[in-house]
Design a protein around this motif. Structure first.
Motif, PDB file in Angstrom:
ATOM      1  N   GLN A   1     -13.570  -7.763   2.275  1.00  0.00           N
ATOM      2  CA  GLN A   1     -12.747  -7.329   0.965  1.00  0.00           C
ATOM      3  C   GLN A   1     -12.976  -6.123   0.455  1.00  0.00           C
ATOM      4  O   GLN A   1     -12.052  -5.293  -0.141  1.00  0.00           O
ATOM      5  CB  GLN A   1     -13.132  -8.650   0.169  1.00  0.00           C
ATOM      6  CG  GLN A   1     -12.189  -9.937   0.050  1.00  0.00           C
ATOM      7  CD  GLN A   1     -10.752  -9.760   0.000  1.00  0.00           C
ATOM      8  OE1 GLN A   1     -10.090  -9.496   1.134  1.00  0.00           O
ATOM      9  NE2 GLN A   1     -10.311  -9.279  -0.975  1.00  0.00           N
ATOM     10  N   ALA A   2     -14.190  -5.716   0.475  1.00  0.00           N
ATOM     11  CA  ALA A   2     -14.551  -4.500  -0.070  1.00  0.00           C
ATOM     12  C   ALA A   2     -13.798  -3.283   0.757  1.00  0.00           C
ATOM     13  O   ALA A   2     -13.338  -2.230   0.104  1.00  0.00           O
ATOM     14  CB  ALA A   2     -15.963  -3.902  -0.183  1.00  0.00           C
ATOM     15  N   GLU A   3     -13.982  -3.567   1.946  1.00  0.00           N
ATOM     16  CA  GLU A   3     -13.060  -2.608   3.091  1.00  0.00           C
ATOM     17  C   GLU A   3     -11.426  -2.674   2.589  1.00  0.00           C
ATOM     18  O   GLU A   3     -10.968  -1.547   2.926  1.00  0.00           O
ATOM     19  CB  GLU A   3     -13.430  -2.858   4.318  1.00  0.00           C
ATOM     20  CG  GLU A   3     -14.901  -2.529   4.512  1.00  0.00           C
ATOM     21  CD  GLU A   3     -15.676  -3.258   5.764  1.00  0.00           C
ATOM     22  OE1 GLU A   3     -14.970  -4.095   6.466  1.00  0.00           O
ATOM     23  OE2 GLU A   3     -16.902  -2.939   6.069  1.00  0.00           O
ATOM     24  N   HIS A   4     -11.067  -3.906   2.409  1.00  0.00           N
ATOM     25  CA  HIS A   4      -9.659  -3.747   2.055  1.00  0.00           C
ATOM     26  C   HIS A   4      -9.111  -3.238   1.029  1.00  0.00           C
ATOM     27  O   HIS A   4      -8.291  -2.397   0.818  1.00  0.00           O
ATOM     28  CB  HIS A   4      -9.167  -5.439   2.031  1.00  0.00           C
ATOM     29  CG  HIS A   4      -9.181  -6.247   3.190  1.00  0.00           C
ATOM     30  ND1 HIS A   4      -9.573  -7.444   3.318  1.00  0.00           N
ATOM     31  CD2 HIS A   4      -9.057  -5.743   4.704  1.00  0.00           C
ATOM     32  CE1 HIS A   4      -9.303  -8.015   4.471  1.00  0.00           C
ATOM     33  NE2 HIS A   4      -9.111  -6.798   5.244  1.00  0.00           N
ATOM     34  N   ALA A   5     -10.353  -3.289  -0.160  1.00  0.00           N
ATOM     35  CA  ALA A   5      -9.911  -2.606  -1.446  1.00  0.00           C
ATOM     36  C   ALA A   5      -9.930  -0.934  -1.098  1.00  0.00           C
ATOM     37  O   ALA A   5      -9.136  -0.318  -1.559  1.00  0.00           O
ATOM     38  CB  ALA A   5     -10.870  -2.851  -2.405  1.00  0.00           C
ATOM     39  N   ALA A   6     -10.751  -0.609  -0.197  1.00  0.00           N
ATOM     40  CA  ALA A   6     -11.018   0.886   0.096  1.00  0.00           C
ATOM     41  C   ALA A   6      -9.915   1.236   0.925  1.00  0.00           C
ATOM     42  O   ALA A   6      -9.264   2.395   0.809  1.00  0.00           O
ATOM     43  CB  ALA A   6     -12.156   1.205   0.855  1.00  0.00           C
ATOM     44  N   ILE A   7      -9.023   0.265   1.564  1.00  0.00           N
ATOM     45  CA  ILE A   7      -8.080   0.759   2.523  1.00  0.00           C
ATOM     46  C   ILE A   7      -6.881   0.889   1.669  1.00  0.00           C
ATOM     47  O   ILE A   7      -6.101   2.058   1.714  1.00  0.00           O
ATOM     48  CB  ILE A   7      -7.747  -0.458   3.501  1.00  0.00           C
ATOM     49  CG1 ILE A   7      -8.767  -0.276   4.632  1.00  0.00           C
ATOM     50  CG2 ILE A   7      -6.339  -0.132   4.169  1.00  0.00           C
ATOM     51  CD1 ILE A   7      -8.787  -1.502   5.759  1.00  0.00           C
ATOM     52  N   ILE A   8      -6.513   0.158   0.660  1.00  0.00           N
ATOM     53  CA  ILE A   8      -5.500   0.312  -0.337  1.00  0.00           C
ATOM     54  C   ILE A   8      -5.641   1.500  -1.228  1.00  0.00           C
ATOM     55  O   ILE A   8      -4.688   1.984  -1.342  1.00  0.00           O
ATOM     56  CB  ILE A   8      -5.549  -1.081  -1.258  1.00  0.00           C
ATOM     57  CG1 ILE A   8      -5.000  -2.461  -0.276  1.00  0.00           C
ATOM     58  CG2 ILE A   8      -4.674  -0.935  -2.547  1.00  0.00           C
ATOM     59  CD1 ILE A   8      -5.084  -3.606  -1.353  1.00  0.00           C
ATOM     60  N   ASP A   9      -6.984   1.711  -1.577  1.00  0.00           N
ATOM     61  CA  ASP A   9      -7.215   3.046  -2.476  1.00  0.00           C
ATOM     62  C   ASP A   9      -6.983   4.382  -1.420  1.00  0.00           C
ATOM     63  O   ASP A   9      -6.041   4.999  -1.965  1.00  0.00           O
ATOM     64  CB  ASP A   9      -8.738   3.051  -2.816  1.00  0.00           C
ATOM     65  CG  ASP A   9      -8.977   4.176  -3.600  1.00  0.00           C
ATOM     66  OD1 ASP A   9      -8.337   4.500  -4.694  1.00  0.00           O
ATOM     67  OD2 ASP A   9      -9.808   5.169  -3.127  1.00  0.00           O
ATOM     68  N   GLY A  10      -7.326   4.246  -0.192  1.00  0.00           N
ATOM     69  CA  GLY A  10      -7.017   5.448   0.669  1.00  0.00           C
ATOM     70  C   GLY A  10      -5.473   5.606   0.955  1.00  0.00           C
ATOM     71  O   GLY A  10      -4.922   6.691   0.928  1.00  0.00           O
ATOM     72  N   LEU A  11      -4.697   4.344   0.964  1.00  0.00           N
ATOM     73  CA  LEU A  11      -3.367   4.509   1.047  1.00  0.00           C
ATOM     74  C   LEU A  11      -2.706   4.910  -0.101  1.00  0.00           C
ATOM     75  O   LEU A  11      -1.926   5.914   0.024  1.00  0.00           O
ATOM     76  CB  LEU A  11      -2.766   3.030   1.371  1.00  0.00           C
ATOM     77  CG  LEU A  11      -3.089   2.539   3.044  1.00  0.00           C
ATOM     78  CD1 LEU A  11      -2.786   0.922   2.934  1.00  0.00           C
ATOM     79  CD2 LEU A  11      -2.502   3.162   4.084  1.00  0.00           C
ATOM     80  N   ARG A  12      -2.968   4.654  -1.224  1.00  0.00           N
ATOM     81  CA  ARG A  12      -2.369   5.192  -2.529  1.00  0.00           C
ATOM     82  C   ARG A  12      -2.787   6.693  -2.654  1.00  0.00           C
ATOM     83  O   ARG A  12      -1.979   7.300  -3.045  1.00  0.00           O
ATOM     84  CB  ARG A  12      -3.253   4.539  -3.483  1.00  0.00           C
ATOM     85  CG  ARG A  12      -2.532   3.307  -4.227  1.00  0.00           C
ATOM     86  CD  ARG A  12      -2.947   2.787  -5.550  1.00  0.00           C
ATOM     87  NE  ARG A  12      -3.571   1.507  -5.734  1.00  0.00           N
ATOM     88  CZ  ARG A  12      -4.622   1.060  -5.700  1.00  0.00           C
ATOM     89  NH1 ARG A  12      -5.872   1.514  -5.938  1.00  0.00           N
ATOM     90  NH2 ARG A  12      -4.718  -0.314  -5.667  1.00  0.00           N
ATOM     91  N   ARG A  13      -3.848   6.781  -2.163  1.00  0.00           N
ATOM     92  CA  ARG A  13      -4.243   8.513  -2.358  1.00  0.00           C
ATOM     93  C   ARG A  13      -3.705   9.285  -0.990  1.00  0.00           C
ATOM     94  O   ARG A  13      -3.639  10.351  -0.958  1.00  0.00           O
ATOM     95  CB  ARG A  13      -5.636   8.565  -2.293  1.00  0.00           C
ATOM     96  CG  ARG A  13      -6.316   8.120  -3.910  1.00  0.00           C
ATOM     97  CD  ARG A  13      -7.807   8.297  -3.878  1.00  0.00           C
ATOM     98  NE  ARG A  13      -8.496   7.814  -2.955  1.00  0.00           N
ATOM     99  CZ  ARG A  13      -9.329   8.268  -1.802  1.00  0.00           C
ATOM    100  NH1 ARG A  13      -9.480   9.520  -1.625  1.00  0.00           N
ATOM    101  NH2 ARG A  13      -9.995   7.563  -0.988  1.00  0.00           N
ATOM    102  N   ARG A  14      -3.199   8.327  -0.081  1.00  0.00           N
ATOM    103  CA  ARG A  14      -2.658   9.130   1.275  1.00  0.00           C
ATOM    104  C   ARG A  14      -3.722  10.050   1.939  1.00  0.00           C
ATOM    105  O   ARG A  14      -3.478  11.242   2.556  1.00  0.00           O
ATOM    106  CB  ARG A  14      -1.415  10.030   0.895  1.00  0.00           C
ATOM    107  CG  ARG A  14      -0.204   9.433   0.280  1.00  0.00           C
ATOM    108  CD  ARG A  14       0.307   8.238   1.389  1.00  0.00           C
ATOM    109  NE  ARG A  14       1.480   7.625   0.643  1.00  0.00           N
ATOM    110  CZ  ARG A  14       2.103   6.754   1.086  1.00  0.00           C
ATOM    111  NH1 ARG A  14       1.653   5.980   2.030  1.00  0.00           N
ATOM    112  NH2 ARG A  14       3.049   6.072   0.420  1.00  0.00           N
ATOM    113  N   ASP A  15      -4.949   9.231   1.642  1.00  0.00           N
ATOM    114  CA  ASP A  15      -6.181  10.183   2.335  1.00  0.00           C
ATOM    115  C   ASP A  15      -6.330   9.706   3.607  1.00  0.00           C
ATOM    116  O   ASP A  15      -7.041   8.834   4.096  1.00  0.00           O
ATOM    117  CB  ASP A  15      -7.466   9.973   1.701  1.00  0.00           C
ATOM    118  CG  ASP A  15      -8.351  10.813   1.858  1.00  0.00           C
ATOM    119  OD1 ASP A  15      -8.657  11.240   3.020  1.00  0.00           O
ATOM    120  OD2 ASP A  15      -9.377  10.912   0.822  1.00  0.00           O
TER     121      ASP A  15
END
Length: 109
Positions: free
Chosen positions: A77-91
């Motif tokens: 779940q922590a990794e899913h949150a990080a994936i969503i954050d990375g997608l939001r930032r387009r990183d």
């Protein structure tokens, strides 16, 4: 790079349901939905079918792993949150690192 705001909102919605899930089977079903959205963003139906097939084949083992090590669900779940954050930032660079870590969490060496 291809995920749009509607797809990202759907991943966030599913992520919220995953956070509220109280059993491994429900969480794994939601996990499958989360990843389907992510795969569909590639706009390749064939690739989506292949990846979903692999995810389906892993379902029994994922439920078993979560039941044996409940912390694996928290890490995922922590990794899913990080994936969503990375997608939001387009990183893209951060996303590559996160996805590799996520695969290692689900499929230990």
């Amino acid at each position: 790079e291809r995920i749009d705001s509607k797809m990202l909102a759907e991943e966030e919605r599913i992520y919220g349901l995953m956070e509220a899930a109280t059993d491994a089977v429900t969480w794994v079903d939601l996990n499958r939905q989360f990843h389907r959205v992510h795969y569909q963003a590639a706009d390749s139906p064939r690739l989506t079918r292949i990846l979903m097939s692999l995810l389906e084949a892993n379902t029994t083992y994922l439920v078993k792993a979560i039941r044996e090590d409940p912390m694996s669900l928290r890490r995922a779940q922590a990794e899913h949150a990080a994936i969503i954050d990375g997608l939001r930032r387009r990183d893209v660079d951060a996303l590559q690192d996160i996805v590799v870590r996520h695969l290692e969490t689900i499929i230990p060496a």
